[in-house]
Scaffold this motif. Sequence first.
Motif, PDB file in Angstrom:
ATOM      1  N   ASP A 267      38.101  39.187  34.395  1.00  0.00           N
ATOM      2  CA  ASP A 267      38.889  39.767  35.481  1.00  0.00           C
ATOM      3  C   ASP A 267      37.955  40.160  36.623  1.00  0.00           C
ATOM      4  OD1 ASP A 267      37.678  41.913  34.270  1.00  0.00           O
ATOM      5  OD2 ASP A 267      39.513  43.003  33.815  1.00  0.00           O
TER       6      ASP A 267
ATOM      7  N   GLU B  70      41.635  35.668  35.213  1.00  0.00           N
ATOM      8  CA  GLU B  70      43.009  36.126  35.402  1.00  0.00           C
ATOM      9  C   GLU B  70      43.645  35.554  36.673  1.00  0.00           C
ATOM     10  OE1 GLU B  70      43.143  40.368  35.654  1.00  0.00           O
ATOM     11  OE2 GLU B  70      42.187  40.468  37.631  1.00  0.00           O
TER      12      GLU B  70
ATOM     13  N   GLN C  38      42.948  30.519  35.980  1.00  0.00           N
ATOM     14  CA  GLN C  38      42.921  30.147  34.568  1.00  0.00           C
ATOM     15  C   GLN C  38      42.647  28.660  34.361  1.00  0.00           C
ATOM     16  OE1 GLN C  38      46.134  31.627  32.169  1.00  0.00           O
ATOM     17  NE2 GLN C  38      46.065  33.667  33.078  1.00  0.00           N
TER      18      GLN C  38
ATOM     19  N   GLU D   1      41.695  38.544  27.396  1.00  0.00           N
ATOM     20  CA  GLU D   1      42.543  37.351  27.319  1.00  0.00           C
ATOM     21  C   GLU D   1      41.769  36.052  27.475  1.00  0.00           C
ATOM     22  OE1 GLU D   1      45.679  37.893  30.128  1.00  0.00           O
ATOM     23  OE2 GLU D   1      46.453  39.709  29.157  1.00  0.00           O
TER      24      GLU D   1
END
Length: 329
Positions: free
Chosen positions: A44, A63, A66, A92
Amino acid sequence: MIDESQDIVVCAHQNPDGDAVGACLAWTSLLKSLEKKVSIVLPDMFPDYLKWMPHTDDIIIYERQQQEARKRFDEADTVFCLDFNSLQRLAEMAPLFDNSDARRIMIDHHPDPDVPVEFAVTHPEMSSTCELLFRIVWQLGLFEKMGNDFAIPVYCGMMTDTGGFQYNSNSPDIFFIICQLLTKGIDKDKIYRNVFNNYSYNRMRLLGFVLYRRLKYVPEKGVAYFILNRGDLLGFHFIKGDLEGVVNMPLQIKGTRLSMSFREDSEKKDTVWVSLRSVDDFSCTEFAQRHFNGGGHRNASGGRLYCKIHEVEPIVLKAISELPDISTD
């Protein structure tokens, strides 16, 4: 291992700080000097106060990008893991790392690493990952060929991870490294100003609000803390980095050994970010692990709570109550 690599991804942890971003930029500078194709991919966005460093515009933010991040991981033959010791810290972006067939190499200074890698350089006693990178480059005999693009982020990473060399920086080696970085013509005073004197008006107002309205102190335990909810942050147009260094300020209160910050995530539901700072032999790491799902270094750690913001204070007070009073410590 570097010689055998052609297409390299350099990555660091979620909520990247000065050491993470500095390490990625410095290591990329080295790899490019060796004519390697290199991409920096972060989970991020990094704070605004680091955007002045050279080549930050080239960083890929998972983020936001992607597809591009996935492409870089798919094409990579080597992935460098800088400044993190657990896959959880990739958030993530972790599946991209897990699914990559690339060789994995870790360079880090956090304790108890558990990232699956082929080769690791881990030294928790070091001030920062940037210090480790300098040592590696020095020992490879490559420092002489490096320039500002290497020296500036290394100094910035070491400086930020020691709070301006206020903690975890008593080794004489650190100041030898600074001397060597200065031979590259860096302006260390300007680097300090760019990081610590480069905030917005709203950040200054937020600082006043924290100290006047939100700061609480438990004198018998030597502990200070503050809790900020989403409404507090919105009222001061909070952006990432606005709370940098604020958790250190209550340590200026005489007798304080631990300061803690609790910030409600601006987007994720029931997520509260925790930051801890301590002095002397009080271990932030153990306290963060025991109470806040976190870890880090002896005097600087982080974590998170998965609860509603109004549930935070009872958790904090219970944790504080388990500490011995200062008079019996």
